[in-house]
Motif scaffolding. Sequence first.
Motif, PDB file in Angstrom:
ATOM      1  N   ALA A 250       1.105  -1.138  -0.170  1.00 43.29           N
ATOM      2  CA  ALA A 250       0.155  -0.372   0.066  1.00 43.29           C
ATOM      3  C   ALA A 250       0.792   1.195  -0.105  1.00 43.29           C
ATOM      4  O   ALA A 250       0.535   2.244  -0.483  1.00 43.29           O
ATOM      5  N   ASN A 251       2.000   1.298   0.052  1.00 39.31           N
ATOM      6  CA  ASN A 251       2.308   2.609   0.322  1.00 39.31           C
ATOM      7  C   ASN A 251       3.250   2.602  -0.299  1.00 39.31           C
ATOM      8  O   ASN A 251       3.499   3.495  -1.416  1.00 39.31           O
ATOM      9  N   LEU A 252       4.388   1.851  -1.715  1.00 40.78           N
ATOM     10  CA  LEU A 252       4.437   1.197  -2.425  1.00 40.78           C
ATOM     11  C   LEU A 252       3.369   2.012  -3.739  1.00 40.78           C
ATOM     12  O   LEU A 252       3.320   3.579  -4.655  1.00 40.78           O
ATOM     13  N   LEU A 253       1.961   1.796  -3.467  1.00 36.09           N
ATOM     14  CA  LEU A 253       1.615   2.097  -4.746  1.00 36.09           C
ATOM     15  C   LEU A 253       0.343   3.457  -3.911  1.00 36.09           C
ATOM     16  O   LEU A 253       0.522   4.126  -5.219  1.00 36.09           O
ATOM     17  N   SER A 254       0.354   3.616  -2.636  1.00 33.53           N
ATOM     18  CA  SER A 254       0.032   5.416  -2.743  1.00 33.53           C
ATOM     19  C   SER A 254       1.012   6.214  -3.093  1.00 33.53           C
ATOM     20  O   SER A 254       0.720   6.791  -3.397  1.00 33.53           O
ATOM     21  N   ASN A 255       2.849   5.979  -3.197  1.00 33.66           N
ATOM     22  CA  ASN A 255       3.366   6.781  -3.924  1.00 33.66           C
ATOM     23  C   ASN A 255       3.183   6.810  -4.888  1.00 33.66           C
ATOM     24  O   ASN A 255       3.085   8.491  -5.473  1.00 33.66           O
ATOM     25  N   ALA A 256       3.029   5.808  -5.272  1.00 27.26           N
ATOM     26  CA  ALA A 256       2.887   5.624  -6.855  1.00 27.26           C
ATOM     27  C   ALA A 256       1.591   6.494  -7.598  1.00 27.26           C
ATOM     28  O   ALA A 256       2.261   7.384  -8.661  1.00 27.26           O
ATOM     29  N   ILE A 257       0.731   6.744  -6.910  1.00 30.44           N
ATOM     30  CA  ILE A 257      -0.930   6.904  -7.011  1.00 30.44           C
ATOM     31  C   ILE A 257      -0.228   8.653  -6.920  1.00 30.44           C
ATOM     32  O   ILE A 257      -0.555   9.572  -7.842  1.00 30.44           O
ATOM     33  N   ARG A 258      -0.034   8.907  -5.788  1.00 26.28           N
ATOM     34  CA  ARG A 258       1.069  10.162  -5.498  1.00 26.28           C
ATOM     35  C   ARG A 258       1.647  11.054  -6.720  1.00 26.28           C
ATOM     36  O   ARG A 258       1.124  12.439  -6.995  1.00 26.28           O
ATOM     37  N   TYR A 259       2.790  10.049  -6.596  1.00 25.94           N
ATOM     38  CA  TYR A 259       3.022  11.352  -7.888  1.00 25.94           C
ATOM     39  C   TYR A 259       2.960  11.037  -9.000  1.00 25.94           C
ATOM     40  O   TYR A 259       4.048  11.677 -10.149  1.00 25.94           O
ATOM     41  N   SER A 260       2.069   9.658  -9.796  1.00 26.11           N
ATOM     42  CA  SER A 260       2.398  10.101 -11.185  1.00 26.11           C
ATOM     43  C   SER A 260       1.453  10.994 -11.407  1.00 26.11           C
ATOM     44  O   SER A 260       0.030  11.500 -11.226  1.00 26.11           O
ATOM     45  N   PRO A 261       1.553  11.234 -12.647  1.00 21.32           N
ATOM     46  CA  PRO A 261       0.831  12.240 -13.634  1.00 21.32           C
ATOM     47  C   PRO A 261      -0.842  11.823 -13.549  1.00 21.32           C
ATOM     48  O   PRO A 261      -1.311  10.946 -13.533  1.00 21.32           O
ATOM     49  N   GLU A 262      -2.128  13.012 -13.795  1.00 19.89           N
ATOM     50  CA  GLU A 262      -3.232  12.471 -14.417  1.00 19.89           C
ATOM     51  C   GLU A 262      -3.302  12.057 -16.035  1.00 19.89           C
ATOM     52  O   GLU A 262      -2.270  11.404 -16.823  1.00 19.89           O
ATOM     53  N   ASP A 263      -4.037  10.255 -15.743  1.00 26.16           N
ATOM     54  CA  ASP A 263      -4.487   9.891 -17.237  1.00 26.16           C
ATOM     55  C   ASP A 263      -2.808   8.725 -17.586  1.00 26.16           C
ATOM     56  O   ASP A 263      -2.385   9.109 -18.104  1.00 26.16           O
ATOM     57  N   THR A 264      -2.258   8.223 -16.415  1.00 24.53           N
ATOM     58  CA  THR A 264      -1.437   6.979 -16.807  1.00 24.53           C
ATOM     59  C   THR A 264      -1.636   6.366 -16.206  1.00 24.53           C
ATOM     60  O   THR A 264      -2.919   5.931 -15.539  1.00 24.53           O
ATOM     61  N   THR A 265      -1.187   5.447 -16.152  1.00 28.44           N
ATOM     62  CA  THR A 265      -0.993   3.215 -15.358  1.00 28.44           C
ATOM     63  C   THR A 265      -0.085   3.549 -14.312  1.00 28.44           C
ATOM     64  O   THR A 265       0.993   3.414 -14.904  1.00 28.44           O
ATOM     65  N   VAL A 266      -0.479   2.857 -13.318  1.00 32.31           N
ATOM     66  CA  VAL A 266       0.029   2.164 -12.742  1.00 32.31           C
ATOM     67  C   VAL A 266      -0.119   0.532 -12.824  1.00 32.31           C
ATOM     68  O   VAL A 266      -0.921  -0.003 -12.879  1.00 32.31           O
ATOM     69  N   THR A 267       0.950  -0.514 -13.087  1.00 29.00           N
ATOM     70  CA  THR A 267       1.141  -1.907 -12.539  1.00 29.00           C
ATOM     71  C   THR A 267       1.846  -2.545 -11.916  1.00 29.00           C
ATOM     72  O   THR A 267       2.875  -1.911 -11.405  1.00 29.00           O
ATOM     73  N   LEU A 268       1.207  -2.936 -11.585  1.00 29.67           N
ATOM     74  CA  LEU A 268       1.628  -3.915 -10.342  1.00 29.67           C
ATOM     75  C   LEU A 268       1.628  -5.740 -10.993  1.00 29.67           C
ATOM     76  O   LEU A 268       0.878  -5.984 -11.404  1.00 29.67           O
ATOM     77  N   GLY A 269       2.625  -6.337 -10.361  1.00 31.25           N
ATOM     78  CA  GLY A 269       2.935  -6.942 -10.809  1.00 31.25           C
ATOM     79  C   GLY A 269       3.809  -8.064  -9.591  1.00 31.25           C
ATOM     80  O   GLY A 269       3.783  -7.644  -8.810  1.00 31.25           O
ATOM     81  N   VAL A 270       2.917  -9.119 -10.121  1.00 34.11           N
ATOM     82  CA  VAL A 270       3.869 -10.747  -8.664  1.00 34.11           C
ATOM     83  C   VAL A 270       3.499 -11.689 -10.000  1.00 34.11           C
ATOM     84  O   VAL A 270       3.817 -11.917 -10.961  1.00 34.11           O
ATOM     85  N   ARG A 271       5.633 -12.066  -9.965  1.00 30.33           N
ATOM     86  CA  ARG A 271       5.599 -13.110 -10.410  1.00 30.33           C
ATOM     87  C   ARG A 271       7.249 -13.850  -9.117  1.00 30.33           C
ATOM     88  O   ARG A 271       7.752 -12.829  -8.347  1.00 30.33           O
ATOM     89  N   ALA A 272       7.659 -15.157  -9.975  1.00 25.65           N
ATOM     90  CA  ALA A 272       8.730 -15.988  -8.974  1.00 25.65           C
ATOM     91  C   ALA A 272       9.740 -15.920  -9.802  1.00 25.65           C
ATOM     92  O   ALA A 272       9.544 -16.204 -10.952  1.00 25.65           O
ATOM     93  N   VAL A 273      10.938 -14.735  -9.124  1.00 26.20           N
ATOM     94  CA  VAL A 273      12.248 -14.964  -9.814  1.00 26.20           C
ATOM     95  C   VAL A 273      12.821 -16.093  -8.464  1.00 26.20           C
ATOM     96  O   VAL A 273      13.242 -15.644  -7.747  1.00 26.20           O
ATOM     97  N   GLY A 274      14.076 -17.140  -8.868  1.00 20.51           N
ATOM     98  CA  GLY A 274      14.513 -18.056  -7.836  1.00 20.51           C
ATOM     99  C   GLY A 274      13.241 -18.317  -6.781  1.00 20.51           C
ATOM    100  O   GLY A 274      12.886 -19.102  -7.518  1.00 20.51           O
ATOM    101  N   GLU A 275      13.929 -18.125  -5.628  1.00 23.00           N
ATOM    102  CA  GLU A 275      13.332 -18.329  -4.642  1.00 23.00           C
ATOM    103  C   GLU A 275      12.628 -17.696  -4.515  1.00 23.00           C
ATOM    104  O   GLU A 275      12.584 -17.488  -3.257  1.00 23.00           O
TER     105      GLU A 275
END
Length: 203
Positions: A91-116
């Motif tokens: 939530a802290n990361l996403l809140s920052n992204a929303i706070r500092y991003s310009p209007e009409d842009t996209t924030v992408t959240l990802g989940v993936r496995a990398v090694g362990e």
Amino acid sequence: RARKFLEIVHRNTVRLSSLVEDLLSLASLEQLGGSEPESLEMAELAAHELVDAVVELLGPAAEAKRIALRTVADPTVRVRVNRTLVEQAVANLLSNAIRYSPEDTTVTLGVRAVGEECEISVRDEGPGIAKRHVERIFERFYRVDRSRSTAAGGTGLGLAIVKHIAHAHGGHVDVDSELGAGSRFTLSLPRVPTTAASAIPGL
């Protein structure tokens, strides 16, 4: 005039309350340290559930700025975490992204496995961060742009809290950013082993 003064008092009261809450969270996390994750109440779950919960929570804030939230998640990736703390970190990361991003842009959240590890990433299309700031961005009270951060309502502790939550789980947090090209923050946590890791494009 009275209303104007009351609004100023209210804004400062809210900010002070947020600052106290963040300081208490940080103090609690520092006591945990990174060597004894067993001291946390842990639960195993699919990592995308953490992201989904945060997107639901902060969706209205994104809509208010006409920011689209996009999720690209591998549903097979599982983690064993303290759900409340990790949701707070995301939530802290996403809140920052929303706070500092310009209007009409996209924030992408990802989940993936990398090694362990399980990587939970938040990528924005904001102004980016200069290289001279990247090494210090997770320090408490460090601000890339002090005047802008204060005006946006931040306490300067959000990323420090993310770092301590990651360490408390035996993980880490990193940022990849370039001026004018946005930022990608990645919270890496130990994952529960599965048969195979899926390759998810676009992360």
